[in-house]
Design an enzyme around this catalytic site. Structure first.
Site, PDB file in Angstrom:
ATOM      1  N   THR A 138      22.028  24.021  -0.739  1.00 22.06           N
ATOM      2  CA  THR A 138      21.535  25.011   0.220  1.00 22.06           C
ATOM      3  C   THR A 138      21.762  26.412  -0.326  1.00 22.06           C
ATOM      4  O   THR A 138      22.834  26.712  -0.866  1.00 22.06           O
ATOM      5  CB  THR A 138      22.238  24.872   1.583  1.00 22.06           C
ATOM      6  OG1 THR A 138      21.847  23.644   2.191  1.00 22.06           O
ATOM      7  CG2 THR A 138      21.857  26.016   2.525  1.00 22.06           C
TER       8      THR A 138
ATOM      9  N   PHE B 113      22.166  30.259   0.646  1.00 23.81           N
ATOM     10  CA  PHE B 113      22.489  31.166   1.737  1.00 23.81           C
ATOM     11  C   PHE B 113      22.207  32.599   1.291  1.00 23.81           C
ATOM     12  O   PHE B 113      22.298  32.917   0.095  1.00 23.81           O
ATOM     13  CB  PHE B 113      23.978  31.071   2.097  1.00 23.81           C
ATOM     14  CG  PHE B 113      24.405  29.745   2.656  1.00 23.81           C
ATOM     15  CD1 PHE B 113      24.514  29.551   4.029  1.00 23.81           C
ATOM     16  CD2 PHE B 113      24.720  28.685   1.815  1.00 23.81           C
ATOM     17  CE1 PHE B 113      24.921  28.340   4.540  1.00 23.81           C
ATOM     18  CE2 PHE B 113      25.125  27.463   2.327  1.00 23.81           C
ATOM     19  CZ  PHE B 113      25.222  27.284   3.702  1.00 23.81           C
TER      20      PHE B 113
END
Length: 294
Positions: free
Chosen positions: A175, A177
Site C-alpha cells: 500500500t 500512503f
C-alpha cells in the site's frame, strides 16, 4: 517542520495498517485515530493534528477512490509518501478454531486482498470500517464464529489469537500512503541522485485530442510520468478529472516546460504536492530497469 500538536491523523482504530504506517514513518509522533477519511482530513484542517497518513493505492485493490475526490477538494498538501508491504493475520477469540469460523470481518480492501482463503473455507465476508476496527468488533462481540483480517498489532491490542499468518493472496501486496500537511513544504531542486515526485490534478479543455496534446510535453521533455488516472466528477460522465504523478521538480527546466504545455491545454491544473520519493519507489524503479536491460 515544527509541530504544534505532535499528532498524526489516520483513518481507523489503533492497530490498523495506517496506524502502523504512522508509527513506522513518524515514531516520535502520536497517532490520532479517526472514524472516516473525512474525519482525518478535518482533524488536520482544524489543527487537531499536524499531519495525516492516508492510503492512496494498493497493488492488489487499486486506488482508494475516496481520496481522489477528497484531496483535490481540500486545501491540504502532499509532503511525503510511504510504501508499506501489507500482511494480514486471521485472528479470532482465544480458544476459537478454524472450524468454528463462519464470518470474517475487515475493511473492504482487505477482504479483496484475501479472497483465496475466504473462498477456500466458505466463510462469509463482512465489511467493516477498517481492519483494526474489525478486530475490536470480534473482541467485543465474544462470538467464536467471527474472525477478522487485521495486522498483528491489532491482535496484541485486542487480545485475539492468530489462527493463520500472512493470508493475503500475494506476496506483492503493498500500500502506498501519502503524508498530508496544511502547509506546502516544497523541497529544493534535487541534487545528485535524489528523486522528487510531483503530484497534480487537471482537467483538459474541450477540444479535439486535448489529452494527447497535454501529455505530449512530458514525452518530448523526457519527464517520467509514473501514474495517470481518470475519474468522473459530480456523477457526470463527461466531467473528467485526471490525477498524475511525475518524477521531477517543477523548477527543473524539462518539468517546467512540460507543465507549461499541460496548462495550455487544461482549464484547471493544481499541484497537490512536491516531495521526496520514498526509497521503495527507487528500489522498484531500479528493479524494472534491470529487468528491461536483461
Amino acid at each position: 517542520m515544527t509541530y504544534s500538536t505532535n499528532r498524526i491523523a489516520f483513518q481507523g482504530e489503533f492497530g490498523a495498517n495506517s496506524d502502523m504506517a504512522c508509527r513506522d514513518m513518524f515514531p516520535e509522533m502520536d497517532p490520532l485515530p479517526c472514524a472516516t477519511f473525512e474525519d482525518a482530513f478535518n482533524a488536520l484542517e482544524q489543527g487537531e493534528a499536524d499531519l495525516a497518513m492516508i492510503p492512496i493505492e494498493n497493488t492488489i485493490a487499486g486506488r482508494v477512490a475516496d481520496i481522489h475526490h477528497l484531496l483535490p477538494e481540500s486545501q491540504l498538501h502532499i509532503v511525503g509518501e510511504y510504501f508499506m508491504p501489507i500482511h494480514f493475520q486471521l485472528m479470532a477469540l482465544p480458544g476459537a478454531a478454524l472450524s468454528d469460523i463462519r464470518t470474517v470481518h475487515s475493511h473492504i480492501h482487505a477482504l479483496g486482498q484475501c479472497r483465496k482463503i475466504v473462498r477456500a473455507n466458505g466463510w462469509k465476508p463482512m465489511v467493516a470500517g477498517d481492519t483494526a476496527g474489525a478486530a475490536k468488533l470480534v473482541s467485543e462481540t465474544g462470538d467464536t464464529s467471527m474472525a477478522a483480517f487485521a495486522p498483528k498489532l491489532a491482535a496484541d491490542l485486542y487480545g485475539l489469537d492468530i489462527l493463520a499468518e500472512n493470508v493475503e493472496d500475494t506476496e506483492t501486496n503493498v500500500t502506498r500512503f501519502v503524508v498530508l500537511s496544511r502547509d506546502a513544504s516544497v523541497p529544493p531542486r534535487p541534487v545528485a541522485d535524489e528523486v522528487i515526485v510531483t503530484t497534480f490534478v487537471f482537467r483538459v479543455r474541450n477540444i479535439p485530442a486535448a489529452l494527447y496534446k497535454a501529455m505530449g510535453g512530458f514525452a518530448t521533455n523526457g519527464v517520467n510520468m509514473t501514474k495517470l488516472e481518470s475519474y468522473q466528477l459530480g456523477g457526470k460522465f463527461f466531467a473528467t478529472q485526471f490525477y498524475a504523478d511525475i518524477q521531477g521538480h517543477p523548477d527543473e527546466a524539462p518539468v517546467a516546460r512540460a507543465m507549461e504545455e499541460l496548462a495550455f491545454f487544461s482549464k484547471e491544473l493544481r499541484i497537490l504536492g512536491v516531495y521526496p520519493a520514498h526509497p521503495f519507489r527507487l528500489a522498484e524503479n531500479g528493479a524494472i530497469e534491470e529487468e528491461q536491460e536483461g
